[in-house]
Design a protein around this motif. Structure first.
Motif, PDB file in Angstrom:
ATOM      1  N   PRO A  52     -69.116 -16.578 -21.979  1.00 22.61           N
ATOM      2  CA  PRO A  52     -67.834 -16.035 -22.431  1.00 22.61           C
ATOM      3  C   PRO A  52     -67.276 -14.956 -21.512  1.00 22.61           C
ATOM      4  N   GLY A  53     -65.975 -14.784 -21.618  1.00 21.02           N
ATOM      5  CA  GLY A  53     -65.260 -13.667 -21.014  1.00 21.02           C
ATOM      6  C   GLY A  53     -64.253 -13.152 -22.019  1.00 21.02           C
ATOM      7  N   THR A  54     -63.373 -12.283 -21.583  1.00 21.46           N
ATOM      8  CA  THR A  54     -62.410 -11.670 -22.506  1.00 21.46           C
ATOM      9  C   THR A  54     -61.540 -12.716 -23.196  1.00 21.46           C
ATOM     10  N   THR A  55     -61.108 -13.731 -22.455  1.00 25.67           N
ATOM     11  CA  THR A  55     -60.210 -14.722 -23.051  1.00 25.67           C
ATOM     12  C   THR A  55     -60.906 -15.620 -24.067  1.00 25.67           C
ATOM     13  N   GLU A  56     -62.232 -15.590 -24.092  1.00 26.41           N
ATOM     14  CA  GLU A  56     -62.992 -16.390 -25.071  1.00 26.41           C
ATOM     15  C   GLU A  56     -63.410 -15.567 -26.284  1.00 26.41           C
ATOM     16  N   LEU A  57     -63.059 -14.291 -26.318  1.00 23.49           N
ATOM     17  CA  LEU A  57     -63.496 -13.441 -27.423  1.00 23.49           C
ATOM     18  C   LEU A  57     -63.013 -13.911 -28.791  1.00 23.49           C
ATOM     19  N   PRO A  58     -61.804 -14.483 -28.913  1.00 20.12           N
ATOM     20  CA  PRO A  58     -61.435 -15.016 -30.234  1.00 20.12           C
ATOM     21  C   PRO A  58     -62.436 -16.070 -30.738  1.00 20.12           C
ATOM     22  N   GLN A  72     -57.648 -19.064 -21.698  1.00 21.34           N
ATOM     23  CA  GLN A  72     -56.590 -18.792 -20.730  1.00 21.34           C
ATOM     24  C   GLN A  72     -55.834 -17.529 -21.163  1.00 21.34           C
ATOM     25  N   GLN A  73     -55.301 -16.825 -20.191  1.00 24.77           N
ATOM     26  CA  GLN A  73     -54.515 -15.635 -20.523  1.00 24.77           C
ATOM     27  C   GLN A  73     -53.372 -16.005 -21.468  1.00 24.77           C
ATOM     28  N   GLU A  74     -53.003 -15.059 -22.322  1.00 27.88           N
ATOM     29  CA  GLU A  74     -51.894 -15.319 -23.231  1.00 27.88           C
ATOM     30  C   GLU A  74     -50.648 -15.710 -22.443  1.00 27.88           C
ATOM     31  N   GLN A  75     -49.876 -16.633 -22.978  1.00 28.06           N
ATOM     32  CA  GLN A  75     -48.757 -17.203 -22.231  1.00 28.06           C
ATOM     33  C   GLN A  75     -47.719 -16.159 -21.846  1.00 28.06           C
ATOM     34  N   GLY A  76     -47.495 -15.172 -22.709  1.00 29.21           N
ATOM     35  CA  GLY A  76     -46.541 -14.124 -22.372  1.00 29.21           C
ATOM     36  C   GLY A  76     -47.006 -13.254 -21.216  1.00 29.21           C
ATOM     37  N   LEU A 113     -57.083 -23.223 -23.324  1.00 26.06           N
ATOM     38  CA  LEU A 113     -56.770 -22.589 -24.610  1.00 26.06           C
ATOM     39  C   LEU A 113     -56.246 -21.169 -24.394  1.00 26.06           C
ATOM     40  N   PRO A 114     -54.923 -21.001 -24.327  1.00 25.13           N
ATOM     41  CA  PRO A 114     -54.372 -19.649 -24.185  1.00 25.13           C
ATOM     42  C   PRO A 114     -54.732 -18.764 -25.379  1.00 25.13           C
TER      43      PRO A 114
END
Length: 558
Positions: free
Chosen positions: A26-32, A102-106, A161-162
């Motif tokens: 995992p990384g930050t974008t996988e924390l959810p 993936q980083q949030e789209q915004g 997966l954003p």
């Protein structure tokens, strides 16, 4: 419908699709996803310390279980780390659902750290790649991805997966899985043509491939071989168990040397490729392996392989098991007494030089090797084959050291052997973890070259963390021996001067026992031939991972 978050829907859909393990790093974008896992105790997260380890564990699991494997990696650098392993999964044709946060789209529009377009990165290595842009589309995309991965010709798929999709909430219909039934045979007319073409041959040869394993068609192919009196060879990259070694018509694996393939096929008047590649080779040669005019008949689900390299007189896209079962009945009906007599005569001639006969001759020649140090690689392979239980599974990546392994290993079922498929090294250490998770009741032994082991040595930590009863054998010749051998074939300056730059793993030598211990795996060095079998038995009986570092002879001249 109820209000559901994207992260919850993701995990629920994996469970719907029959996923038991989520291999990941995992990384930050996988924390959810990591946060939501606490609500899904039935889905075990298997932590790998690098993304190539993660994907290779998933490949091993998919190959041994036949189930959908799921792996999750971390944005662009993580996906980049996984690409070599994803190539191996592609070549193996495994049903693997690979996802990446993936980083949030915004935020992505600002090009933040770790961001890049993931879909075009993954696309060349997968059957389908996409990014989910709305949480409402997540169920449809994930179920489609699983269906695509599991439908023959099977292969990996990728979904990006954003973070905003994972964190979003909406009323979601989670849908349900779809499975495409592909266990079909050709129509009666094609079966009649195929049977007649095989019966008309006076010197047929059967080339068996990985699709025999996938469809569990051992018995059916053996029955067809018996009816034809045809020798059976394993395809030139033998990465799975495809035929029972005790069968009197079994001849062993086909070489990847074009000249030797040509010499073998010259006396034949038909090549029947059953779920096999024709041919997967390694290096160029001026010799064309298929003799001019030799007819080829192919059966398999992978339409890309049918007639790919050589025209097929008859190419049948169908399931091997179902088709061979129907085919043997048609052959029985059509076969004349003269054809039956000719088949019996061919079979009798083959018995004198089949796999079992050649194995016995090899073992006779090896009798003196039990006194030789450093240990002879052939001796080690024969010792492994003779020592492991009949239900043990071998995961092989010994490269040059294990090239004779299948000359000794008795194979009776499709799960007996799993080998390197794509050629990119680093497969066996993590692959064995996936195999063991898929086949927990069977002993698993992984054979690795020393160079190969260092590509994914971190896998030992995962084996220790899970306390898996695995036996790792490091074939330690202190070099990239295969490259030295090929330099001799190349015949350049390095050979003339005996100066092999960048091919030795010495100064310092790699201390595999210390390295394994540092990752939580008990290890020992085995240097004497008479220590090999006792060490293997002790390791196989241990209820934990064990590594055996075995120094081997370092000769590499042809």
């Amino acid at each position: 419908m109820t209000i559901t978050s994207g992260r919850s829907a993701f995990l629920q859909i994996l469970e719907q699709e029959g996923v038991r393990y989520l291999f990941g790093n995992p990384g930050t974008t996988e924390l959810p996803i990591m946060d939501q896992l606490v609500e899904h105790p039935g889905l075990q997260y298997v932590l790998g310390l690098q993304e190539s380890v993660v994907v290779t564990m998933a490949e091993g699991y998919a190959r041994a279980s036949g189930r959908l494997a799921a792996a999750n990696v971390h944005v662009a650098p993580g996906l980049g780390n996984a690409m070599g392993a994803l190539y191996g999964a592609k070549r193996a044709g495994v049903p693997l659902l690979l996802t990446a946060g993936q980083q949030e789209q915004g935020l992505a529009v600002t090009e933040p750290l770790l961001h890049d377009d993931l879909v075009p990165m993954a696309a060349p290595m997968v059957k389908w790649a996409t990014e989910v842009t709305r949480v409402e589309d997540l169920p449809r995309v994930l179920h489609r991805a699983a269906k695509v991965a599991l439908t023959p010709a099977m292969g990996p798929v990728f979904v990006s997966l954003p973070g905003d999709v994972l964190n979003a909430e909406a009323e979601l219909d989670l849908g349900r899985p779809t499975r495409v039934e592909t266990a079909v045979r050709p129509n009666d007319g094609v079966l009649q043509d195929l049977a007649q073409r095989l019966l008309d041959a006076s010197a047929p040869l059967i080339l068996a491939g990985s699709e025999i394993t996938l469809s569990n068609a051992f018995a059916e192919l053996a029955a067809v071989a018996d009816l034809l009196g045809a020798p059976v060879y394993v395809q030139s990259v033998p990465h799975s168990a495809v035929f029972p070694s005790h069968h009197p018509l079994f001849m062993g694996e086909l070489t990847r040397d074009q000249r030797r393939i040509r010499d073998l096929l010259e006396p034949m008047d038909l090549l029947f490729a059953a779920g096999a590649d024709v041919f997967t080779l390694s290096v160029p040669s001026p010799v064309e392996p298929l003799p001019p005019g030799l007819p080829v008949v192919q059966l398999g689900m992978r339409d890309w392989e049918l007639g790919k390299n050589y025209p097929a007189e008859l190419a049948v896209q169908a399931d091997c098991k179902v088709t061979l079962r129907a085919l043997m009945r048609v052959i029985e009906e059509k076969r004349t007494p003269d054809q039956a007599q000719a088949a019996a005569k061919r079979a009798e001639e083959i018995r004198g030089d089949n796999w079992a006969t050649r194995r016995a001759r090899r073992l006779e020649k090896l009798k003196a090797a039990d006194q030789v140090t450093p240990i002879d690689p052939d001796f080690l392979m024969s010792a492994i084959a003779d020592t492991i239980p009949a239900n043990a599974v071998v995961v092989d990546e010994g490269i040059t050291s294990s090239r004779t392994l299948l000359s000794y290993l008795k194979v009776a079922d499709p799960h007996r052997f799993f080998g390197l498929c794509g050629g990119g090294i680093g497969w066996s250490l993590p692959g064995a973890i996936g195999v063991k998770l898929a086949l927990p009741e069977r002993p698993v032994i992984a054979v690795s070259g020393d160079g190969s082991a260092m590509y994914n040595i971190q896998a030992l930590w995962t084996a220790a963390r899970l306390n898996l009863p695995l036996t790792y054998v490091i074939c330690n010749n202190g070099s990239y021996r295969i490259l030295k051998e090929r330099l001799f074939a190349y015949g350049g300056r390095a050979v003339a001067r005996e100066n092999f730059i960048g091919l030795d793993l010495e100064d310092p030598a790699i201390a595999f026992t210390a390295l394994a211990e540092s990752l939580g795996v008990t290890a020992r060095r085995v240097e004497a031939p008479d220590e090999v079998r006792p060490a293997l038995r002790e390791a196989l009986e241990a209820n934990k991972p064990i590594l055996l570092d075995i120094p081997l002879q370092r000769g590499f001249r042809p």
